[in-house]
Design a protein around this motif. Sequence first.
Motif: not given
Length: 280
Positions: A31-54
Amino acid sequence: MREINATEITKNIKEMCILANHYMADDMKNALNNAINTETTELGRQVLDKLEENLDIAQKEMIPICQDTGMAVIFIEIGQEVHLVGDTYEHAINEGVREGYTEGYLRKSIVKDPIYRENTKDNTPAVIHYSMVPGDKIKITVAPKGFGSENMSKVYMLKPADGIEGVKNAILTAVKEAGPNACPPMVVGVGIGGTFEKCAIMAKKALTRDLNIKPEKEYVRNLEEEMLEKINETGIGPAGLGGKNTALAVNIETYPTHIAGLPVAVNICCHVNRHITREI
Ligand code: SF4
């Protein structure tokens, strides 16, 4: 009758507390991966990338996914043909939590009394939900629950006339009030029906349902989809910084209720949504 020694329960709960706090369940990872692929804002994508890295760091270096390692919530389904020997269920479960949180170096977050607040220093007691089922097995789900999101959860005692629109409004109100405090993207567990306490327990259990498993009732499936869409239209976004992915999923459970009521509970969980299930 099948005999099971209480030490089996303790051993499994200990391992599950440690695993749930270091490894995200596969359904949540997808679900998190899917969110990364569908997120439309730059800031939102950065947050999701950080969560995945975490998440990657957590499992590689055996550091908990989050500093709040939660209150241990346990759902235990006991087969009627099982005879537990050696200890009681309650002691065996709490011993597993104690060993898991101590040996796994997980934060101890439980206080002995809600007012005087002395830490129990081993994260016990757990909150345990028992149910009896046919068969000779024991199914255990461990769901350590963080309180950032728990504090944002709500129970609404609606009137029958409020109907499904009232339910939708209750879910959206709870999510909007939670805003960034529930560490979005969140998973929203909903219980509809039963009594005051039954709907709250259903909402909690709904959070542990694999996100790939859909409800049998068609209207519940549709409601889950519609609410996920509406929640994501709020624009709260990852970490509350704006974006498309405010929630990763909405899981709803229902139960018969009284002619005079329509209880609805909304149990909000963060993106971590820790849950692990084993059968003994
Ligand atoms: S709500 Fe979840 S992510 Fe936020 S602090 Fe608590 S456990 Fe961590």
